[in-house]
Motif scaffolding. Structure first.
Motif, PDB file in Angstrom:
ATOM      1  N   ASP B 203       4.776 106.021 -12.530  1.00  0.00           N
ATOM      2  CA  ASP B 203       5.698 106.001 -13.838  1.00  0.00           C
ATOM      3  C   ASP B 203       7.104 105.447 -13.800  1.00  0.00           C
ATOM      4  O   ASP B 203       7.726 104.820 -14.307  1.00  0.00           O
ATOM      5  CB  ASP B 203       5.333 107.367 -14.278  1.00  0.00           C
ATOM      6  N   ILE B 204       7.739 105.894 -12.331  1.00  0.00           N
ATOM      7  CA  ILE B 204       9.197 105.825 -12.119  1.00  0.00           C
ATOM      8  C   ILE B 204       9.118 104.223 -11.761  1.00  0.00           C
ATOM      9  O   ILE B 204       9.955 103.736 -12.519  1.00  0.00           O
ATOM     10  CB  ILE B 204       9.639 106.350 -10.920  1.00  0.00           C
ATOM     11  N   TYR B 205       8.196 103.447 -11.193  1.00  0.00           N
ATOM     12  CA  TYR B 205       8.260 102.095 -11.077  1.00  0.00           C
ATOM     13  C   TYR B 205       8.210 101.384 -12.409  1.00  0.00           C
ATOM     14  O   TYR B 205       8.934 100.443 -12.556  1.00  0.00           O
ATOM     15  CB  TYR B 205       7.009 101.522 -10.073  1.00  0.00           C
ATOM     16  N   ARG B 206       7.243 101.787 -13.314  1.00  0.00           N
ATOM     17  CA  ARG B 206       7.034 101.108 -14.633  1.00  0.00           C
ATOM     18  C   ARG B 206       8.512 101.334 -15.365  1.00  0.00           C
ATOM     19  O   ARG B 206       8.744 100.346 -16.165  1.00  0.00           O
ATOM     20  CB  ARG B 206       5.855 101.657 -15.360  1.00  0.00           C
ATOM     21  N   TYR B 207       8.892 102.561 -15.521  1.00  0.00           N
ATOM     22  CA  TYR B 207       9.928 102.681 -16.346  1.00  0.00           C
ATOM     23  C   TYR B 207      11.336 101.756 -15.928  1.00  0.00           C
ATOM     24  O   TYR B 207      11.796 101.178 -16.755  1.00  0.00           O
ATOM     25  CB  TYR B 207      10.446 103.937 -15.972  1.00  0.00           C
ATOM     26  N   PHE B 208      11.312 101.628 -14.497  1.00  0.00           N
ATOM     27  CA  PHE B 208      12.445 100.721 -14.164  1.00  0.00           C
ATOM     28  C   PHE B 208      12.146  99.135 -14.314  1.00  0.00           C
ATOM     29  O   PHE B 208      12.971  98.430 -14.568  1.00  0.00           O
ATOM     30  CB  PHE B 208      12.930 100.955 -12.741  1.00  0.00           C
ATOM     31  N   ASP B 209      10.775  98.836 -14.356  1.00  0.00           N
ATOM     32  CA  ASP B 209      10.519  97.467 -14.626  1.00  0.00           C
ATOM     33  C   ASP B 209      10.919  97.173 -16.184  1.00  0.00           C
ATOM     34  O   ASP B 209      11.262  96.006 -16.384  1.00  0.00           O
ATOM     35  CB  ASP B 209       9.046  97.354 -14.449  1.00  0.00           C
ATOM     36  N   ASP B 210      10.397  98.254 -16.846  1.00  0.00           N
ATOM     37  CA  ASP B 210      10.736  97.984 -18.283  1.00  0.00           C
ATOM     38  C   ASP B 210      12.224  97.921 -18.563  1.00  0.00           C
ATOM     39  O   ASP B 210      12.700  97.023 -19.422  1.00  0.00           O
ATOM     40  CB  ASP B 210      10.254  99.422 -19.102  1.00  0.00           C
ATOM     41  N   ALA B 211      13.061  98.618 -17.825  1.00  0.00           N
ATOM     42  CA  ALA B 211      14.418  98.448 -18.096  1.00  0.00           C
ATOM     43  C   ALA B 211      15.016  97.234 -17.680  1.00  0.00           C
ATOM     44  O   ALA B 211      15.873  96.669 -18.213  1.00  0.00           O
ATOM     45  CB  ALA B 211      15.072  99.701 -17.028  1.00  0.00           C
ATOM     46  N   ARG B 212      14.499  96.692 -16.521  1.00  0.00           N
ATOM     47  CA  ARG B 212      14.765  95.443 -16.148  1.00  0.00           C
ATOM     48  C   ARG B 212      14.415  94.243 -17.071  1.00  0.00           C
ATOM     49  O   ARG B 212      15.254  93.397 -17.435  1.00  0.00           O
ATOM     50  CB  ARG B 212      14.107  95.072 -14.791  1.00  0.00           C
ATOM     51  N   ALA B 213      13.236  94.600 -17.483  1.00  0.00           N
ATOM     52  CA  ALA B 213      12.723  93.360 -18.721  1.00  0.00           C
ATOM     53  C   ALA B 213      13.651  93.485 -19.702  1.00  0.00           C
ATOM     54  O   ALA B 213      13.992  92.489 -20.458  1.00  0.00           O
ATOM     55  CB  ALA B 213      11.320  93.577 -19.070  1.00  0.00           C
ATOM     56  N   TYR B 214      13.810  94.831 -20.374  1.00  0.00           N
ATOM     57  CA  TYR B 214      14.901  95.149 -21.492  1.00  0.00           C
ATOM     58  C   TYR B 214      16.283  94.562 -21.307  1.00  0.00           C
ATOM     59  O   TYR B 214      16.710  93.805 -22.283  1.00  0.00           O
ATOM     60  CB  TYR B 214      14.991  96.561 -21.639  1.00  0.00           C
ATOM     61  N   ALA B 215      16.669  94.824 -19.926  1.00  0.00           N
ATOM     62  CA  ALA B 215      17.979  94.139 -19.894  1.00  0.00           C
ATOM     63  C   ALA B 215      18.173  92.617 -19.870  1.00  0.00           C
ATOM     64  O   ALA B 215      19.144  91.790 -20.518  1.00  0.00           O
ATOM     65  CB  ALA B 215      18.536  94.704 -18.505  1.00  0.00           C
ATOM     66  N   GLU B 216      16.974  92.004 -19.314  1.00  0.00           N
ATOM     67  CA  GLU B 216      16.921  90.562 -19.347  1.00  0.00           C
ATOM     68  C   GLU B 216      16.778  89.959 -20.627  1.00  0.00           C
ATOM     69  O   GLU B 216      17.469  88.893 -21.184  1.00  0.00           O
ATOM     70  CB  GLU B 216      15.781  90.084 -18.422  1.00  0.00           C
ATOM     71  N   VAL B 217      15.929  90.590 -21.430  1.00  0.00           N
ATOM     72  CA  VAL B 217      15.604  89.965 -22.695  1.00  0.00           C
ATOM     73  C   VAL B 217      16.751  90.138 -23.819  1.00  0.00           C
ATOM     74  O   VAL B 217      17.314  89.195 -24.535  1.00  0.00           O
ATOM     75  CB  VAL B 217      14.501  90.872 -23.610  1.00  0.00           C
ATOM     76  N   LYS B 218      17.333  91.374 -23.635  1.00  0.00           N
ATOM     77  CA  LYS B 218      18.464  91.363 -24.395  1.00  0.00           C
ATOM     78  C   LYS B 218      19.654  90.382 -23.896  1.00  0.00           C
ATOM     79  O   LYS B 218      20.473  90.036 -24.701  1.00  0.00           O
ATOM     80  CB  LYS B 218      19.230  92.839 -24.302  1.00  0.00           C
ATOM     81  N   ALA B 219      19.690  90.418 -22.446  1.00  0.00           N
ATOM     82  CA  ALA B 219      21.006  89.381 -21.983  1.00  0.00           C
ATOM     83  C   ALA B 219      20.484  87.975 -22.580  1.00  0.00           C
ATOM     84  O   ALA B 219      21.355  87.271 -23.159  1.00  0.00           O
ATOM     85  CB  ALA B 219      20.968  89.227 -20.547  1.00  0.00           C
ATOM     86  N   ARG B 220      19.263  87.556 -22.463  1.00  0.00           N
ATOM     87  CA  ARG B 220      18.997  86.200 -23.247  1.00  0.00           C
ATOM     88  C   ARG B 220      19.386  86.075 -24.680  1.00  0.00           C
ATOM     89  O   ARG B 220      19.754  85.093 -25.134  1.00  0.00           O
ATOM     90  CB  ARG B 220      17.281  85.899 -22.905  1.00  0.00           C
ATOM     91  N   ALA B 221      18.859  87.107 -25.353  1.00  0.00           N
ATOM     92  CA  ALA B 221      19.346  87.207 -26.708  1.00  0.00           C
ATOM     93  C   ALA B 221      20.538  87.043 -27.466  1.00  0.00           C
ATOM     94  O   ALA B 221      20.833  86.598 -28.165  1.00  0.00           O
ATOM     95  CB  ALA B 221      18.573  88.346 -27.469  1.00  0.00           C
ATOM     96  N   THR B 222      21.543  87.629 -26.241  1.00  0.00           N
ATOM     97  CA  THR B 222      22.823  87.650 -26.795  1.00  0.00           C
ATOM     98  C   THR B 222      23.575  86.426 -25.633  1.00  0.00           C
ATOM     99  O   THR B 222      24.896  86.618 -25.622  1.00  0.00           O
ATOM    100  CB  THR B 222      23.413  88.812 -26.257  1.00  0.00           C
ATOM    101  N   ALA B 223      22.830  85.555 -25.245  1.00  0.00           N
ATOM    102  CA  ALA B 223      23.594  84.424 -24.196  1.00  0.00           C
ATOM    103  C   ALA B 223      24.365  83.753 -25.170  1.00  0.00           C
ATOM    104  O   ALA B 223      24.177  83.559 -26.446  1.00  0.00           O
ATOM    105  CB  ALA B 223      22.444  83.923 -23.565  1.00  0.00           C
TER     106      ALA B 223
END
Lengths: 485, 433
Positions: B203-223
């Motif tokens: 669960d911890i691994y997945r949670y941090f994976d999600d966070a990384r994905a979230y940060a990347e998606v948001k970064a791309r969306a606001t590039a």
């Protein structure tokens, strides 16, 4: 420190450590720990090896007549008469035979070089729950018939670790679940010997009483017992001692009648029938008659006053208030009653009744004339009571000697064993802790602990972490795959 | 009414007055920690910072002067793990803010809950501790720990670093310690514990994976300054983890046993996050790996007993082993009411192999480095925040007295709950017999 002779005994040193094959760390450790016990000063190697099997109390390797040990050139903190620089302690037959700066070491004595070392009396923990199979019989409010002595166990590793912290005698108390708890046991940490050998022969009887939140079951949503309030606790105590008085009166009446009957040449009427024996009340009668010391768990000042009031009403002296975290508020009353206090150095705030605890408590009570000790109430703190004692200097301004007495002589006085232990004086048991540095300084650790002149802990042969890491480096652990090859 | 006035007066005294007046400590032996001791030195404090250190410095006529002859000046001590401000009386649920419900609460900001007038703050400070990490527990991710200075009117006043680290309670497959190894709840078999452990770690691994994905998606969306599309749902938990997956905030991994630490190291590599191990009781088993990976270890209170098959001194000797292996270590009290014992844990470690210098560093400059504030904290150097203590000796020595505590250039009063009760009852007249 010249401890080489210790390594030569049968199961100390290298032979015990370098266990052959790939035994587990646990078994290597326990083997080495077990050996430490039998590295007894005064016990010859041959005796020690015989002792490695089971021992009954009677075959204890008692110090033999003429056994002499001298610890030389050490700083000796006597706890009773100051500190002796470059002093020598001469031990004969397990007792301190001589102590001072000008003690001649007789020929034939085994010498422990104490240069640079500090020696204190063996530390006495006035409040322990180690080595008991059960702590609380809390189903009723009065359980004065139960005895810690009946549930003693070897409890291996915890006793050993306390020895490694210089502790030699402990007062094992019943818990604080109920107002009148069970009978305590005073023991010496003769780790590795059968459980009966732990007992401190001749120590006065005692009993644990309790007050406050535990007794009143305030942390329970469904308290199961009367009393629930401080008023109820006082009533319960008065009721119990009233019963004890009546019980004692019945016995006195019977004893008188029986004596008359026994003396009478012509027996008129039947022989008097004794009252029914009541183990619960027997113990309370012993309290009333001053034959059993009361060690009374308490926190708040109001409940301490209530306890002192009950004791006065029924004519007995309370030996100690245990914890007594608010003892400083009623120190004069404690001193006037001749009641000691056994407290924590600075542990506080862990529940509401510990909210007015202050780290100056011990020193302030002592200043007002109370006999004070610092106790552990914990297998953890019991390993470093010397540090806890130092806190009375830091926070309360206690003197060094006063601080040392709080974990040695004062505890012996509270437990009534001061003729035997508690200070480094001629005639007392050779229960000693040898430190590498001043025991209150950072960096202080115990090098050796003796009970009755025998070494029960010796760091130079103990399985330490440093030693374990060395072993692992020398002989890397074989993994299961490698083992299969 | 009278009581209220007394409390108000105490609060006024306890709080620092920010100002420009200068404070001078003279003729003291200064122990800067990062350099050799300076005998007969003068320290000039201005605007809450150390302005100068040296012999024979000019002293302005309006400066408050602390005479330091025969005394020592050390940097204020830093506790790398406490519950300060989050709890008051043990066993009393009302003031307890140490744990939130639920498994994942990275968005919870501990600073919010810090009570600046907690009695524990003044009591801890009086023993020379001037800064502390305070953090919550509970669940797997329990929120953002704060580094606070132990003085201030409000939580924000106190913050030295409001967002010092993200607390992750690494699960454990080991049987619970205490209560005869039963802990709370129904007893579980080793297999059950292992299954639960694997699930939680996953669960911890997945949670941090999600966070990384979230940060990347948001970064791309606001590039390139693009506005976030309205379809993008802000997730406060993922937002809170973004600085962590970017490596800007460390993860404080609460891990004590060797398996936990080993698995946390693997996690750090895999999730590409910076970690600080806190707890670390069995870290000696992984000393070389921790040193090689430059993972610091905050060592849990040395007042715990080792496992049944461990050497008697395993807990005491652990810090020395780590330090010698080159691991950056610090200490924590893990407490509120016992936080003042911080230096004594270092003292215990000194008895079992940690050098005196390294012991002192582990409660001063090392934690400043671990929490990323060593430009401002952790040693006595010109320009740093004036968190200073004046003592009769090494603060690690229990017998040493703390004569002055200075936080951000302000002298702190010693009028805490304990000294108040002490003075009150010391003055109690003898009762009539």
């Amino acid at each position: 420190m010249n401890l080489n002779y210790l390594r030569t005994s049968a199961c100390s040193g290298a032979s015990g450590r370098n266990a052959t094959g790939l035994v587990s760390r646990a078994s290597r450790l326990s083997a080495a720990i077990g050996c430490a016990v039998f590295v007894a000063i005064g016990a010859l190697p041959a005796q020690a090896s015989q002792a490695s099997g089971t021992l009954d109390p009677l075959s204890l390797p008692a110090p033999t007549a003429g056994t002499l040990v001298a610890i030389t050139n050490a700083t000796i903190m006597t706890a009773s008469h100051g500190t002796i620089e470059r002093g020598t302690i001469l031990i004969r037959d397990g007792r301190i035979a001589e102590v001072g700066a000008n003690v001649q070491v007789p020929p034939g004595a085994r010498v422990i070089d104490g240069t640079g070392k500090f020696i204190t009396p063996g530390i006495i923990d006035a409040h322990s729950h180690t080595a008991a199979e059960a702590i609380n019989e809390g189903t009723q409010s009065v359980t004065s018939e139960v005895r810690i002595e009946d549930v003693l166990r070897q409890d291996g590793i915890s006793l050993y670790r306390q020895l490694a912290g210089g502790t030699t005698t402990i007062n094992i108390l019943h818990g604080s679940a109920n107002a009148i708890g069970g009978q305590n046991a005073v023991v010496k940490l003769r780790f590795g010997l059968p459980v009966d050998s732990l007992r401190f022969a001749g120590a006065p009887l005692g009993i644990k009483f309790a007050l406050g939140e535990n007794v009143r079951q305030t942390s329970r949503s469904n308290p199961s017992r009367y009393p629930r309030s401080r008023m109820g606790v006082e009533d319960l105590l008065r009721d119990a001692f009233t019963s004890a008085r009546e019980y004692r009166a019945r016995w006195k009446e019977y004893d008188g009648a029986k004596a008359v009957w026994d003396r009478a040449k012509r027996k008129s009427g039947p022989e008097p029938v004794p009252p029914r024996k009541d183990l619960e009340l027997d113990a309370l009668v012993e309290v009333l008659e001053g034959k059993r010391l009361v060690h009374w768990h308490s926190y708040r000042a109001d409940e301490i006053l209530m306890a002192l009031g009950i004791a006065k009403e029924f004519g007995f002296r309370i030996a100690t208030m245990q914890h007594a975290l608010e003892g400083y508020k009623v120190a004069d009353e404690l001193a006037a009653a001749g009641t000691g206090a056994s407290t924590f150095a600075d542990f506080w705030g862990y529940k509401m009744e510990a909210w007015d605890a202050i780290p100056q408590n011990a020193a302030l009570m002592a200043e007002r004339g109370v006999l004070v000790t610092i106790n552990s109430d914990s297998d953890e703190r019991a390993r470093r009571l010397y540090q806890e004692a130092a806190k009375t200097m830091r926070f309360g301004g206690a003197s060094e000697e006063s601080a040392l007495r709080m974990i040695t002589l004062n505890a012996a006085l509270q437990l009534g064993i001061d003729k035997r232990v508690g200070s480094i004086d001629v005639g007392k048991d050779a229960d000693l802790a040898i430190f590498n540095a001043h025991p209150f300084s950072p960096g202080a650790r115990v090098e050796m602990t003796l009970i009755d002149g025998r070494v029960f802990f010796d760091r130079s042969t103990a399985p330490t972490l440093e030693w374990l890491i060395e072993q692992q480096k020398k002989k890397p652990r074989v993994t299961s795959e490698e083992g299969a090859r | 009414m009278k009581t209220h006035r007394m409390i108000a007066a105490a609060l006024v005294c306890a709080a620092p007055v920010l100002g420009a007046q200068s404070l001078v400590i003279r003729n003291a032996t200064v122990v800067p920690v990062t350099g050799p001791r300076i005998p007969n030195a003068t320290i000039v404090v201005q605007n809450g910072r150390i302005a100068a250190i040296g012999p024979n410095l000019p002293i302005s006529s309006d400066a408050t002067v602390i005479e330091g002859s025969g005394l020592f000046v050390y940097p204020g001590l830093i506790d790398s793990g406490t519950r300060l401000g989050l709890t008051e009386v043990g066993g009393v649920p009302g003031p307890d803010d140490t744990r939130e419900l639920g498994e994942f609460n990275p968005q919870d900001v501990v600073l919010t809950a810090v009570n600046p007038s907690s009695e524990h703050i003044a009591i801890t400070r009086a023993n020379g501790i001037t800064s502390a990490i305070t953090s919550a527990t509970g669940g797997l991710v329990s929120g953002i720990a704060a580094l606070i200075d132990l003085a201030g009117w409000t939580p924000n006043d106190m913050a030295a670093k409001a967002r010092a680290g993200m607390v992750v309670n690494w699960p454990s497959a080991a049987p619970p310690r205490g209560f005869g190894g039963f802990g709370f709840g129904p007893p579980r078999s080793p297999a059950e514990r292992q299954a639960e452990y694997v699930r939680q770690v996953r669960d911890i691994y997945r949670y941090f994976d999600d966070a990384r994905a979230y940060a990347e998606v948001k970064a791309r969306a606001t590039a390139n300054g693009a506005t976030l599309p309205t379809s993008f749902r802000i997730d406060l938990k993922m937002e809170a983890l973004t600085p962590v997956v970017r490596g800007e905030m460390p993860v404080i991994v609460e891990a004590s046993n060797a398996q936990q630490i080993r698995d946390a190291l693997t996690f750090a590599d895999s999730a590409k996050v910076r970690i600080v191990i806190r707890g670390g009781t069995e870290a000696w088993q992984l000393a070389d790996a921790l040193a090689a990976k430059r993972v610091p270890v905050v060592i849990a209170p040395l007042t715990s007993v080792p496992g049944g098959d461990e050497p008697y001194d395993a807990v005491y000797a652990n810090p020395g082993v780590l330090s010698k292996a080159g691991v950056l270590i610090a200490f924590e009290s893990g407490s509120a009411s016992s936080a003042r014992d911080l230096p004594y844990h270092a003292g215990l470690a000194e008895a079992f192999g940690l050098s005196g210098d390294d012991a002192l560093k582990a409660i001063t400059i090392n934690p400043a480095k671990i929490w990323g504030v060593d430009k401002d904290y952790g040693s006595i150097e010109a320009g740093k925040v004036a968190n200073l203590i004046v003592t009769t000796g090494d603060p690690i020595d229990i017998r040493s007295l703390i004569k002055e505590v200075i936080v951000r250039g302000q002298r702190m009063p010693f009028n805490d709950r304990h000294t108040r009760l002490y003075e009150q009852y010391r003055a109690r007249p003898k009762p009539k017999p």
